[in-house]
Design an enzyme around this catalytic site. Structure first.
Site, mmCIF file in Angstrom:
data_model
loop_
_atom_site.group_PDB
_atom_site.id
_atom_site.type_symbol
_atom_site.label_atom_id
_atom_site.label_comp_id
_atom_site.label_asym_id
_atom_site.label_seq_id
_atom_site.Cartn_x
_atom_site.Cartn_y
_atom_site.Cartn_z
ATOM 1 N N ASP A 263 42.578 -26.669 64.965
ATOM 2 C CA ASP A 263 44.037 -26.663 64.939
ATOM 3 C C ASP A 263 44.547 -28.061 64.593
ATOM 4 O O ASP A 263 43.805 -29.047 64.619
ATOM 5 C CB ASP A 263 44.594 -26.210 66.291
ATOM 6 C CG ASP A 263 44.532 -24.693 66.446
ATOM 7 O OD1 ASP A 263 44.272 -24.008 65.444
ATOM 8 O OD2 ASP A 263 44.742 -24.197 67.580
ATOM 9 N N ASP B 181 51.217 -23.953 56.273
ATOM 10 C CA ASP B 181 52.209 -22.871 56.267
ATOM 11 C C ASP B 181 53.612 -23.390 56.561
ATOM 12 O O ASP B 181 54.492 -22.613 56.927
ATOM 13 C CB ASP B 181 51.843 -21.805 57.315
ATOM 14 C CG ASP B 181 51.221 -20.573 56.665
ATOM 15 O OD1 ASP B 181 50.994 -20.612 55.443
ATOM 16 O OD2 ASP B 181 50.973 -19.583 57.369
ATOM 17 N N ASP C 264 46.252 -30.316 66.027
ATOM 18 C CA ASP C 264 46.233 -31.421 66.987
ATOM 19 C C ASP C 264 44.828 -31.778 67.449
ATOM 20 O O ASP C 264 44.671 -32.594 68.359
ATOM 21 C CB ASP C 264 47.104 -31.084 68.200
ATOM 22 C CG ASP C 264 46.614 -29.846 68.927
ATOM 23 O OD1 ASP C 264 46.296 -28.852 68.244
ATOM 24 O OD2 ASP C 264 46.564 -29.841 70.173
ATOM 25 N N ASP D 213 41.964 -14.918 67.319
ATOM 26 C CA ASP D 213 40.686 -15.495 67.712
ATOM 27 C C ASP D 213 39.915 -14.564 68.642
ATOM 28 O O ASP D 213 38.719 -14.345 68.474
ATOM 29 C CB ASP D 213 40.901 -16.864 68.358
ATOM 30 C CG ASP D 213 42.050 -16.869 69.359
ATOM 31 O OD1 ASP D 213 42.567 -15.778 69.686
ATOM 32 O OD2 ASP D 213 42.438 -17.962 69.823
#
Length: 697
Positions: A336, A277, A338, A430
């Site tokens: 995610d 994104d 990281d 979430d």
């Protein structure tokens, strides 16, 4: 006959030699000897020998004292250097003039933000005024005795007062006793009750974790599922979709993409989606090239970029699930940008789904590559270790429900679809999908022994924004899903757990009483001593709770006091976020991607070096590497210019409020209250000056 002393060695050097080394080159080295046989026989030795022994002992004592003085001087020098560095950092903050107001997002309502700050300032100025008033009264003869004020001077003259000041102060005392103390005491008692309930909940969770460890309880997949994995390509290898949503995270994209492409799973049974994104062209180019590189290596990986970037992460995931090839997948693993899963991640999580058709989610715990980077990361590690090992593990074992962490988890796609899929209505998509799946009857499994490496924020600015989103989103969600919880066809116990424990107690009551009790009520009781706050509320129970919180991270025990103070300091951010989410204020819809530093573990660095020679470039793009390097260097220079520390006005105002209250507590000789207010005020001061996290020179 003289006694024999075999304890000390005989020879040219009697006893055990001790060498004293001085760091200062102007000082020499001297050898200290243990006591000889003659030292014990002073009564039978000549006068000259006694004098010689005394002289030698005096010389040894002199050198020992010099050594201790040297160490003390070194300690004082270190402390002095630390204070000089602290003073320099404070001067830089004040000189730069950058405050948290400069970083206000365009999505955040500035009027709402300043309203909360103005309330704190009112309390601060009022406390300063009252402190001056109380000090003047003290020197006028109004004596204080903790915790009550003795009014022996109120009616000392026929008219009840001695002068104008005494008359004013007498009126103030009567107003306190009749009008201010009762409501303050009621609010104090109310917060104490909430505090005790929340402490009891935490104690029960810790007992549950102790029981799990004692009985060695943990989720175990079916034996045939493990055997199928070991049997090779013909075993239990369902089609798995792996998604990595990211947005302008150029520091970490290589690590996460490399980690998921190295997952130990048949290539024909895994599809990787990179959901980019990013609105930065440089970052898009870098991620595209990384995906292309792994495609050449044979990985089944695709790159997706949205033109219309609505709904933040939830919108990104929802758009990706609409692809036609997703219908061929049975499970979806989400990471995610990281996160760096180990190669055996899918082999340790997916087997829990086999023959357990009611299991909708398998969640792994997080571990942190930068947990020892600074004090802020160490304190975060304590908090998150308790969250995973105690809260999520206990709820997963006994209730089969916990909040999805948004990453490092594997979902059954059928569970996502039956629960309504990803929704963009809150900033905690979430938790939203987890609650809706629980209402549909799906069970969750938490694996405490499966870890996925990631980063925690290293700067206070990034951590504060993350915590704001994590505490405003649940209140948004609570408003939206409360009617669904009430109407859901689940047991009364599950409804009670969702409404009271999951939302109200852990998401609303905790930040409410932490801020109200320790940052507002406690300072007010110093100026209105007729309303009391017991010492066990201020010291003993918080210390006990901090001790319980730190048990999952035993190496962090030296940080137990900073942890207690920092948690109270963060209550101002969490309280502000909770109010924003509960009343749907402007900042509740703010989504800021947490800044990453791109730190890798040692294993990741080794694997990266090993794989470099394999990457071959085609001749159609000869200058791509140079262009990437130039663009990345330009972006790093821009980021470096934007990076700086700030002054946080709310935290700074509360620091002066608490320090003012600590000065007032001295007049009442309230020892525990004074020390708590003093150290809590210093904690707010350090955080307000941004001295706790990453320091930008």
């Amino acid at each position: 006959m003289a006694p024999s002393f075999d304890l000390w060695a005989k020879g040219s050097h009697k006893g055990t030699p001790v060498v004293v080394k001085m760091e200062n080159p102007n000082w020499s080295m001297f050898e200290l000897e243990g006591p000889s046989e003659d030292d014990f026989l002073i009564g039978n030795t000549p006068t000259g020998s006694r004098e010689k022994a005394r002289g030698k002992n005096a010389k040894q004592l002199t050198w020992v004292l010099l050594l201790k003085a040297h160490r003390a001087a070194g300690c004082l020098t270190s402390i002095g250097s630390a204070f000089v560095s602290l003073g320099s950092a404070i001067r830089r903050r004040v000189a730069s003039g950058r405050t948290d107001a400069d970083s206000t997002s365009s999505n955040e309502n500035k009027t709402v933000k300043t309203r909360f700050y103005n309330c704190i300032k009112v309390f601060l100025w009022l406390s300063l005024l009252l402190l001056g008033f109380e000090i003047a009264a003290y020197f006028k003869g109004w004596h204080f005795d903790a915790p009550k004020l003795q009014l022996q001077y109120v009616f000392t003259s026929p008219y009840g007062v001695r002068d104008v000041f005494d008359w004013v102060y007498t009126r103030w005392v009567l107003i306190r006793v009749e009008y201010l103390a009762p409501p303050l005491q009621f609010l104090s008692n109310f917060c104490i009750v909430l505090f005790l309930i929340q402490s009891l909940d935490r104690l029960i969770l810790c007992l549950g974790c102790f029981w799990i460890r004692l009985k060695k309880i943990k989720p175990i997949p079916k034996q045939d599922a493990v055997a199928d994995l070991e049997s090779g390509e013909n075993g239990f290898f369902p089609m798995v979709l792996v998604q990595i949503p990211m947005c302008n995270e150029k520091e970490v994209y290589q690590q996460s993409i490399g980690a998921v492409c190295n997952l130990d799973w048949p290539k024909s049974k895994i599809l990787i989606q990179i959901l980019d994104d990013s609105d930065d062209p440089t970052t898009q180019l870098l991620i595209k090239e990384e995906v292309h590189k792994w495609q050449q290596e044979g990985a089944n990986i695709v790159y997706r970029h949205r033109i219309i970037r609505d709904g933040y992460k939830a919108g990104n995931l929802k758009s990706a699930m609409g692809c036609s090839y997703v219908k061929d997948c049975e499970f979806v693993a989400i990471f995610d940008a990281d996160f760096q899963p180990t190669p055996d991640f899918l082999k340790r999580t997916v087997p829990h789904f086999k023959d357990n058709e009611d299991v909708g989610l398998v969640q792994a715990r997080w571990s942190f590559v930068n947990k020892d980077e600074n004090l802020l990361t160490r304190l975060q590690n304590i908090n998150l270790a308790f969250h995973f090992e105690v809260e999520q593990q206990v709820n997963g074992i006994f209730l089969n429900f916990f909040g999805f962490n948004g990453t490092a988890g594997v979902w059954r796609i059928k569970a996502l679809e039956e629960s309504g899929g990803w929704l963009e209505r809150t900033t905690v998509e979430d938790m939203d999908i987890a609650v809706r799946a629980h209402l549909k009857g799906w069970k969750f499994v938490f694996l405490n022994d499966v870890e996925c490496q990631c980063e925690v924020p290293e700067s206070y600015e990034a951590y504060r924004k993350q915590q704001h989103r994590w505490h405003s989103g649940p209140m948004q969600l609570f408003r939206l899903c409360l009617p669904d919880i009430i109407r859901a066809k689940i047991s009364v116990w599950k409804k009670f757990n969702l409404i009271f424990l999951f939302f109200l107690l852990r998401k609303l009551i905790l930040p409410f009483y932490s801020f109200t009790l320790f940052c507002i009520i406690l300072p007010m009781t110093m100026f209105i001593p007729e309303a009391e706050l017991p010492a066990w509320v201020v010291c003993y129970i918080p210390a006990t709770m901090s001790f319980l919180n730190i048990l999952p991270a035993p190496k962090s025990f030296p940080f137990i006091v900073p942890y207690l103070l920092f948690e109270n300091t963060m209550s101002v951010t969490k309280f502000n976020a909770m109010i924003s989410g509960l009343f749907q204020l402007g900042s509740a819809y703010e989504w800021v991607v947490t800044k990453k530093s791109g730190r890798s573990s040692e294993g990741d660095l080794v694997s990266l070096v090993e794989k470099k020679p394999k990457h071959h470039r085609v001749g159609s793009e000869p200058n791509l590497e140079e262009m990437k390097a130039d663009l990345q260097q330009e972006q790093e220079q821009k980021a470096r210019k934007k990076k700086h520390n700030r002054i946080y006005t709310k935290e700074l105002s509360l620091a002066f409020l608490l320090l003012t209250a600590s000065a007032r507590s001295l007049l009442s000789a309230q020892g525990i209250h004074f020390y708590f207010l003093l150290f809590q005020g210093i904690s707010f001061l350090l955080v307000g000056l941004d001295l706790i996290g990453e320091q930008v020179l």
